[in-house]
Enzyme design. Structure first.
Site, PDB file in Angstrom:
ATOM      1  N   GLU A  10       0.862  -1.268  -0.030  1.00 40.11           N
ATOM      2  CA  GLU A  10       0.064   0.159  -0.016  1.00 40.11           C
ATOM      3  C   GLU A  10       0.843   1.259  -0.153  1.00 40.11           C
ATOM      4  OE1 GLU A  10      -2.024   3.184   2.591  1.00 40.11           O
ATOM      5  OE2 GLU A  10      -0.510   1.805   2.975  1.00 40.11           O
ATOM      6  N   HIS A 307      -4.177  -2.389   2.152  1.00 38.00           N
ATOM      7  CA  HIS A 307      -3.561  -1.692   3.534  1.00 38.00           C
ATOM      8  C   HIS A 307      -3.560  -2.828   4.526  1.00 38.00           C
ATOM      9  CE1 HIS A 307      -3.424   0.996   6.660  1.00 38.00           C
ATOM     10  NE2 HIS A 307      -3.285   2.095   5.764  1.00 38.00           N
TER      11      HIS A 307
END
Length: 341
Positions: A10, A307
């Protein structure tokens, strides 16, 4: 010394925050390069720098290249010291992201701590204080931790000036827990917060929430502030279940209609309600770290984000756990279990 690449996965600030937290707890130094490489403005912004400075103060760390804009950093921790701390971001940067860095580490302090952070309390791309208090804080409590979070003053972009106090009692061993089901719903409500703006803006947001969700007026709360720093608007929806609490939010902007702000929050909530996961995307991301510290745990989640995958990878670099995701009975399950580094 652990070497990390901030451009992996991410590629945001979570890599740095997780590394700081676990470095403090495990006593393991780390180096990171390409900090926030995948962001429009790479390197340390003010809120990230304050997180580094706060972590260094809490554990007496030696830090190199701790400056706004730095894209590399070396952090050598010392022992975690409880006590009273106060950190001022100096901008409207997120206070909650600074607290997310410190809270798990202070559970391993030598005495209770009280941490005040001044800055933004309700920011785009960051959890609001209510998320920390109601959602993340509830999971920590289920794991045996005592963390009290108090919102002293709201702070919105660009003025900032918000104030949050977190009180942490040491808890050197967290409990292993499982959150596989939400359980029956206990409470639900929406809050439209207005600071130095016409109350009608918040009312328009609540009208959309009520109409789209079919909620009565007593589930729609208008909070009008007149003594805060600068103008601002936040809309939050809280849903509390037997086993988990979730908070969804959006921040108003002068270029965005109130109806669009409300639609964004309602859409996120409905996406969660249509799933079978106990935890929403953002809460799932955050609870992996305390579960790793506990030595295990399981939960179902709405979806696995990039994430979360990045965070899981960083956690595994510091703590001897394996974090995996699998499908079971049509649901996504996160499993945290001990392994060998």
């Amino acid at each position: 010394m652990i070497d990390l690449d901030g451009s992996q996965g991410e590629g945001g600030g979570q890599i740095l925050r997780t590394s700081l937290t676990l470095s403090m707890i495990t006593g393991t130094p780390f180096r990171v390069k390409n900090i926030r490489a995948n962001r429009a403005k790479p390197g340390l912004m003010r809120q990230h720098l304050v997180a580094v400075q706060a972590a260094a103060e809490v554990c007496g760390a030696d830090v190199s290249h701790a400056d706004v804009g730095s894209q590399s950093l070396e952090f050598r921790p010392g022992p975690i010291r409880g006590g009273d701390y106060r950190f001022d971001i100096g901008t409207a940067g997120s206070s909650t992201l600074v607290l997310q860095t410190l809270l798990p580490a202070l559970l391993y302090g030598d005495k209770p701590s009280a941490v005040t952070v001044i800055g933004g309390t309700h920011n785009p791309m960051a959890p609001p204080v209510q998320f920390l208090k109601r959602a993340y804080g509830r999971v920590l409590a289920q794991m045996g931790a005592t963390v009290e979070i108090h919102l002293k003053r709201f702070g919105f972009y660009p003025a900032g000036g918000g104030e949050v106090l977190a009180e942490v009692t040491p808890c050197p061993q967290l409990r292993v827990i499982e959150i596989m089901e939400r359980g029956p719903q206990r409470e639900r409500y929406a809050e439209a917060v207005l600071s130095n703006l016409p109350p009608s803006i918040g009312q328009r947001e609540l009208d959309i929430v009520g109409a789209r969700l079919g909620w009565p007026d007593d589930h729609l709360r208008l909070i009008h502030l007149t003594e805060q720093h600068g103008p601002g608007n936040a809309l939050m929806i809280t849903v509390e279940y037997e086993h988990v609490t979730e908070v969804f939010s959006a921040i108003g902007d002068k270029r965005v209609r109130a109806e669009a702000v409300a639609d964004a929050v309602v859409n996120e909530l409905k996406d969660y309600l249509d799933s079978t996961g106990a935890l929403g995307e953002h809460l799932a991301d955050q609870v992996m770290l305390p579960m790793a510290l506990a030595g295990g745990g399981r939960f179902t989640l709405h979806r696995v984000s990039q994430h979360a995958l990045t965070n899981a990878d960083v956690i595994g670099r510091f703590v001897p756990v394996k974090i995996g995701f699998e499908q079971s009975d049509g649901r996504c399950v996160c499993i945290v279990e001990k392994s060998s580094l």
